[in-house]
Design a protein around this motif. Structure first.
Motif, PDB file in Angstrom:
ATOM      1  N   UNK A   6       0.864  -1.175   0.000  1.00 52.08           N
ATOM      2  CA  UNK A   6       0.000   0.000   0.000  1.00 52.08           C
ATOM      3  C   UNK A   6       0.899   1.222   0.000  1.00 52.08           C
ATOM      4  N   UNK A   7       0.552   2.191  -0.803  1.00 54.29           N
ATOM      5  CA  UNK A   7       1.336   3.415  -0.878  1.00 54.29           C
ATOM      6  C   UNK A   7       0.430   4.553  -1.317  1.00 54.29           C
ATOM      7  N   UNK A   8       0.971   5.729  -1.349  1.00 51.63           N
ATOM      8  CA  UNK A   8       0.180   6.862  -1.833  1.00 51.63           C
ATOM      9  C   UNK A   8       0.318   6.975  -3.354  1.00 51.63           C
ATOM     10  N   UNK A   9      -0.527   7.787  -3.944  1.00 55.16           N
ATOM     11  CA  UNK A   9      -0.546   7.886  -5.413  1.00 55.16           C
ATOM     12  C   UNK A   9       0.734   8.493  -5.971  1.00 55.16           C
ATOM     13  N   UNK A  10       1.361   9.375  -5.216  1.00 58.26           N
ATOM     14  CA  UNK A  10       2.608   9.990  -5.678  1.00 58.26           C
ATOM     15  C   UNK A  10       3.694   8.934  -5.893  1.00 58.26           C
ATOM     16  N   UNK A  11       3.906   8.079  -4.902  1.00 54.02           N
ATOM     17  CA  UNK A  11       4.918   7.030  -5.042  1.00 54.02           C
ATOM     18  C   UNK A  11       4.496   5.999  -6.085  1.00 54.02           C
ATOM     19  N   UNK A  29      -6.395   1.806  -7.546  1.00 54.19           N
ATOM     20  CA  UNK A  29      -6.499   3.126  -6.929  1.00 54.19           C
ATOM     21  C   UNK A  29      -7.773   3.169  -6.097  1.00 54.19           C
ATOM     22  N   UNK A  30      -7.624   3.411  -4.800  1.00 55.13           N
ATOM     23  CA  UNK A  30      -8.787   3.439  -3.916  1.00 55.13           C
ATOM     24  C   UNK A  30      -9.280   4.851  -3.653  1.00 55.13           C
ATOM     25  N   UNK A  31      -8.412   5.824  -3.866  1.00 52.93           N
ATOM     26  CA  UNK A  31      -8.722   7.229  -3.594  1.00 52.93           C
ATOM     27  C   UNK A  31      -9.033   7.479  -2.119  1.00 52.93           C
ATOM     28  N   UNK A  32      -8.544   6.591  -1.260  1.00 58.80           N
ATOM     29  CA  UNK A  32      -8.683   6.761   0.181  1.00 58.80           C
ATOM     30  C   UNK A  32      -7.461   7.522   0.663  1.00 58.80           C
TER      31      UNK A  32
END
Length: 67
Positions: A6-11, A29-32
């Motif tokens: 799990x990571x953020x969209x930037x990474x 992409x969960x957008x959470x």
């Protein structure tokens, strides 16, 4: 072996040099928002325990010691 992360969209887009994540075909992409995940986990725990006291650091990275 197959791993899930799990990571953020930037990474996930290859930011900060994580180019190996950029072209992963099975991304979801969960957008959470990360802060919402952390908050939900903390609320579920009800009691937060830390094993280490908070430590402040000096600008050079060494632990701050009170005079």
């Amino acid at each position: 072996r197959k791993y899930s992360i799990a990571t953020n969209s930037y990474l996930a887009r290859g930011g900060d040099g994580y180019i190996m994540l950029k072209d992963v075909p099975e991304k979801v992409a969960t957008f959470v928002k990360v802060n919402e995940v952390v908050k939900a986990g903390m609320l579920k725990m009800k009691t937060l325990r830390t094993e280490f006291p908070p430590v402040m650091y000096t600008p050079d990275g060494s632990p701050y010691k009170r005079p």
